[in-house]
Design an enzyme around this catalytic site. Structure first.
Site, PDB file in Angstrom:
ATOM      1  N   TRP A 142     -11.057   0.421 -26.675  1.00  0.00           N
ATOM      2  CA  TRP A 142     -12.148   0.163 -27.608  1.00  0.00           C
ATOM      3  C   TRP A 142     -12.787   1.414 -27.955  1.00  0.00           C
ATOM      4  O   TRP A 142     -13.206   1.266 -28.966  1.00  0.00           O
ATOM      5  CB  TRP A 142     -13.161  -0.833 -26.623  1.00  0.00           C
ATOM      6  CG  TRP A 142     -14.178  -1.556 -27.411  1.00  0.00           C
ATOM      7  CD1 TRP A 142     -14.934  -1.192 -28.216  1.00  0.00           C
ATOM      8  CD2 TRP A 142     -14.103  -3.087 -27.545  1.00  0.00           C
ATOM      9  NE1 TRP A 142     -15.720  -2.345 -28.975  1.00  0.00           N
ATOM     10  CE2 TRP A 142     -15.011  -3.481 -28.515  1.00  0.00           C
ATOM     11  CE3 TRP A 142     -13.414  -4.134 -26.905  1.00  0.00           C
ATOM     12  CZ2 TRP A 142     -15.410  -4.692 -28.753  1.00  0.00           C
ATOM     13  CZ3 TRP A 142     -13.723  -5.397 -27.195  1.00  0.00           C
ATOM     14  CH2 TRP A 142     -14.646  -5.726 -27.891  1.00  0.00           C
ATOM     15  N   ARG A 180      -7.763  -4.850 -34.219  1.00  0.00           N
ATOM     16  CA  ARG A 180      -7.750  -5.210 -32.802  1.00  0.00           C
ATOM     17  C   ARG A 180      -7.763  -6.808 -32.766  1.00  0.00           C
ATOM     18  O   ARG A 180      -7.321  -7.484 -31.665  1.00  0.00           O
ATOM     19  CB  ARG A 180      -8.844  -4.979 -32.173  1.00  0.00           C
ATOM     20  CG  ARG A 180      -8.940  -3.438 -32.033  1.00  0.00           C
ATOM     21  CD  ARG A 180      -8.012  -2.776 -31.354  1.00  0.00           C
ATOM     22  NE  ARG A 180      -7.960  -1.362 -30.998  1.00  0.00           N
ATOM     23  CZ  ARG A 180      -7.237  -0.562 -30.454  1.00  0.00           C
ATOM     24  NH1 ARG A 180      -6.205  -0.963 -29.921  1.00  0.00           N
ATOM     25  NH2 ARG A 180      -7.373   0.787 -30.615  1.00  0.00           N
ATOM     26  N   THR A 225     -19.335   1.448 -48.826  1.00  0.00           N
ATOM     27  CA  THR A 225     -20.675   1.878 -48.506  1.00  0.00           C
ATOM     28  C   THR A 225     -21.702   0.454 -48.394  1.00  0.00           C
ATOM     29  O   THR A 225     -22.713   0.567 -47.417  1.00  0.00           O
ATOM     30  CB  THR A 225     -21.451   2.782 -49.067  1.00  0.00           C
ATOM     31  OG1 THR A 225     -21.316   2.669 -50.462  1.00  0.00           O
ATOM     32  CG2 THR A 225     -20.988   4.229 -48.609  1.00  0.00           C
ATOM     33  N   ARG A 242     -11.754   4.060 -28.512  1.00  0.00           N
ATOM     34  CA  ARG A 242     -11.129   5.086 -29.364  1.00  0.00           C
ATOM     35  C   ARG A 242     -11.849   4.811 -30.899  1.00  0.00           C
ATOM     36  O   ARG A 242     -11.590   5.824 -31.739  1.00  0.00           O
ATOM     37  CB  ARG A 242      -9.530   4.565 -29.527  1.00  0.00           C
ATOM     38  CG  ARG A 242      -8.810   4.798 -28.420  1.00  0.00           C
ATOM     39  CD  ARG A 242      -8.885   6.308 -27.619  1.00  0.00           C
ATOM     40  NE  ARG A 242      -8.509   7.089 -28.760  1.00  0.00           N
ATOM     41  CZ  ARG A 242      -7.093   7.492 -29.107  1.00  0.00           C
ATOM     42  NH1 ARG A 242      -6.154   6.925 -28.256  1.00  0.00           N
ATOM     43  NH2 ARG A 242      -6.808   8.314 -30.203  1.00  0.00           N
ATOM     44  N   HIS A 268     -13.039  -2.836 -39.898  1.00  0.00           N
ATOM     45  CA  HIS A 268     -11.875  -1.897 -39.691  1.00  0.00           C
ATOM     46  C   HIS A 268     -11.525  -2.031 -38.309  1.00  0.00           C
ATOM     47  O   HIS A 268     -10.261  -2.240 -38.052  1.00  0.00           O
ATOM     48  CB  HIS A 268     -12.375  -0.386 -39.805  1.00  0.00           C
ATOM     49  CG  HIS A 268     -11.337   0.546 -39.465  1.00  0.00           C
ATOM     50  ND1 HIS A 268      -9.948   0.866 -40.408  1.00  0.00           N
ATOM     51  CD2 HIS A 268     -11.373   1.361 -38.418  1.00  0.00           C
ATOM     52  CE1 HIS A 268      -9.514   1.438 -39.756  1.00  0.00           C
ATOM     53  NE2 HIS A 268     -10.062   2.008 -38.634  1.00  0.00           N
ATOM     54  N   ARG A 308     -16.055   5.761  -6.864  1.00  0.00           N
ATOM     55  CA  ARG A 308     -15.204   5.004  -7.925  1.00  0.00           C
ATOM     56  C   ARG A 308     -13.829   5.531  -8.183  1.00  0.00           C
ATOM     57  O   ARG A 308     -13.223   4.622  -8.720  1.00  0.00           O
ATOM     58  CB  ARG A 308     -16.281   5.009  -9.181  1.00  0.00           C
ATOM     59  CG  ARG A 308     -16.148   6.341  -9.893  1.00  0.00           C
ATOM     60  CD  ARG A 308     -16.998   6.311 -11.020  1.00  0.00           C
ATOM     61  NE  ARG A 308     -17.051   7.780 -11.489  1.00  0.00           N
ATOM     62  CZ  ARG A 308     -17.596   8.127 -12.557  1.00  0.00           C
ATOM     63  NH1 ARG A 308     -17.929   7.108 -13.522  1.00  0.00           N
ATOM     64  NH2 ARG A 308     -17.855   9.297 -13.061  1.00  0.00           N
ATOM     65  N   SER A 360     -23.150   2.884 -16.090  1.00  0.00           N
ATOM     66  CA  SER A 360     -23.051   3.995 -15.162  1.00  0.00           C
ATOM     67  C   SER A 360     -22.341   3.947 -13.621  1.00  0.00           C
ATOM     68  O   SER A 360     -23.269   3.263 -13.021  1.00  0.00           O
ATOM     69  CB  SER A 360     -24.049   5.080 -15.202  1.00  0.00           C
ATOM     70  OG  SER A 360     -23.786   6.204 -14.440  1.00  0.00           O
ATOM     71  N   LEU A 389     -21.169  -2.971 -40.286  1.00  0.00           N
ATOM     72  CA  LEU A 389     -20.143  -4.235 -40.604  1.00  0.00           C
ATOM     73  C   LEU A 389     -18.902  -3.555 -41.295  1.00  0.00           C
ATOM     74  O   LEU A 389     -17.747  -3.983 -41.051  1.00  0.00           O
ATOM     75  CB  LEU A 389     -20.873  -5.173 -41.709  1.00  0.00           C
ATOM     76  CG  LEU A 389     -19.953  -6.296 -42.233  1.00  0.00           C
ATOM     77  CD1 LEU A 389     -19.762  -7.260 -41.175  1.00  0.00           C
ATOM     78  CD2 LEU A 389     -20.704  -7.059 -43.117  1.00  0.00           C
ATOM     79  N   GLU A 395     -22.640   2.853 -22.009  1.00  0.00           N
ATOM     80  CA  GLU A 395     -21.975   2.056 -21.022  1.00  0.00           C
ATOM     81  C   GLU A 395     -22.532   2.222 -19.633  1.00  0.00           C
ATOM     82  O   GLU A 395     -23.310   3.215 -19.348  1.00  0.00           O
ATOM     83  CB  GLU A 395     -20.395   2.843 -20.828  1.00  0.00           C
ATOM     84  CG  GLU A 395     -19.212   1.993 -20.313  1.00  0.00           C
ATOM     85  CD  GLU A 395     -17.943   2.567 -20.079  1.00  0.00           C
ATOM     86  OE1 GLU A 395     -17.568   3.668 -20.685  1.00  0.00           O
ATOM     87  OE2 GLU A 395     -17.179   1.989 -19.243  1.00  0.00           O
TER      88      GLU A 395
END
Ligand SMILES: Cc1cc2nc3c(=O)[nH]c(=O)nc-3n(C[C@H](O)[C@H](O)[C@H](O)COP(=O)(O)OP(=O)(O)OC[C@H]3O[C@@H](n4cnc5c(N)ncnc54)[C@H](O)[C@@H]3O)c2cc1C
Length: 302
Positions: free
Chosen positions: A104, A220, A83, A106, A215, A193, A116, A210, A114
């Site tokens: 990403w 990744r 924490t 996930r 994680h 699109r 549009s 952070l 994001e």
């Protein structure tokens, strides 16, 4: 009066919050990734000291020497006392191919907004891998790449990727097109699109604490992650190093370059330390886990 206003403004703009000078130096800078992508740090909160400050609340003790602070951060990382790391936050502006964004997104612990494609028209920007990234399917890892394909094959694939993307974008523009003379309405952007391939670029604002960023990076920036997302994660690791250097060191030491050892693996190491010659068949490990263990320790033996 103007002068007073200037003075007021100066006072307002001198923040009392902690800043991270090295991160401050690159804020808003565009760091290019892949052929059209980028990472930009937009904002952040906290630094190494914010973690220490939060952790010491639990012990009810005040600030200590720098070396003790560093030891505390290492202790927290080692013991997964997570924490305090959530006290720091960072916000990125990211641009990436849509298939990278799918992986990403996930990661559920970030706040995302994001681009549009219902609202705006997509740019004609799509990802084409470099020739040295055109690899065959791995024979040992179903989710991985093997050897680079011959150059003529790679060039052919790149040409086809480009042709397909351009053709799809042409149709996209055609779908959107209005014609005042014939009073033809353009198709809604949210429908037009749908023929764009997943190598087209999207953008997002991505804010995360952070702990959850580390994680994300542990998964990744790892060699098992797909190259196209790994290159972003590797650049983000450099940003973490600038932002919270002590945390970065502890993360590399206890997470990124460490390994979780199962009980069976520890038993094998104990037997080896006693001089026993342990083979996979007598190890109690399956072939895959044995291979992973050997891969880490064979460097020590050579
Ligand atoms: C190399 C690699 C291969 C992958 N292959 C596949 C694949 O083939 N198919 C596929 O579908 N996915 C795949 N993934 C995605 C993977 O399964 C995870 O969905 C992704 O990595 C996000 O991880 P996470 O859930 O730990 O992260 P986050 O969503 O950031 O969550 C962080 C942590 O918060 C906790 N958490 C968050 N949300 C919840 C919740 N709702 N309930 C409980 N705990 C929660 C968990 O402890 C979690 O570990 C792959 C990932 C990697 C790195």
């Amino acid at each position: 009066m103007d002068q007073n206003n200037d003075l007021d403004n100066q006072e307002i703009f001198q923040t009392k919050r902690v800043i991270s000078p090295e991160l401050e130096a690159i804020i808003y800078q565009t760091i290019p990734i892949l052929d059209h992508g980028f990472i930009r740090v937009i904002d952040y909160m906290g630094d190494d000291s914010a973690i220490v400050q939060a952790a010491r609340v639990s012990y009810g003790r005040g600030t200590k020497k720098k070396s003790e602070d560093q030891a505390l951060i290492k202790y927290l990382m080692r013991h997964r006392h997570t924490t305090p790391f959530e006290m720091c936050e960072i916000k990125f502006h990211l641009k990436m191919p849509m298939f990278v964004a799918r992986q990403w997104l996930r990661h559920r612990t970030a706040n995302v907004n994001e681009y549009s494609a219902r609202y705006s028209i997509m740019d004609k920007e799509f990802y084409l891998p470099d020739l040295d990234q055109m690899s065959s399917q791995s024979m040992i890892n179903n989710q991985g790449r093997g050897n680079i394909v011959p150059e003529d094959q790679a060039v052919d694939i790149r040409n086809r990727l480009k042709r397909d993307a351009e053709q799809c974008y042409d149709s996209y523009e055609y779908f959107l097109k209005e014609d005042e003379d014939t009073q033809k309405a353009g198709l809604a952007r949210e429908l037009a699109r749908m023929n764009l391939p997943v190598n087209f670029y999207t953008q997002m604002y991505w804010k995360i604490d952070l702990h959850n960023l580390l994680h994300f990076l542990s998964l990744r920036a790892d060699s098992h992650a797909q190259y196209e997302i790994r290159v972003y994660a590797e650049e983000m690791l450099k940003i973490v190093e600038k932002w919270v250097p002590t945390v970065y060191e502890a993360f590399m030491q206890y997470r990124a370059k460490s390994m979780l050892l199962s009980k069976a693996s520890i038993d094998i190491l104990k037997r080896k330390l006693k001089g026993e010659d342990v083979a996979q068949e007598s190890s109690g490990l399956g072939k895959r886990e044995w291979g992973e263990l050997v891969a880490v320790f064979e460097d020590l033996e050579n």
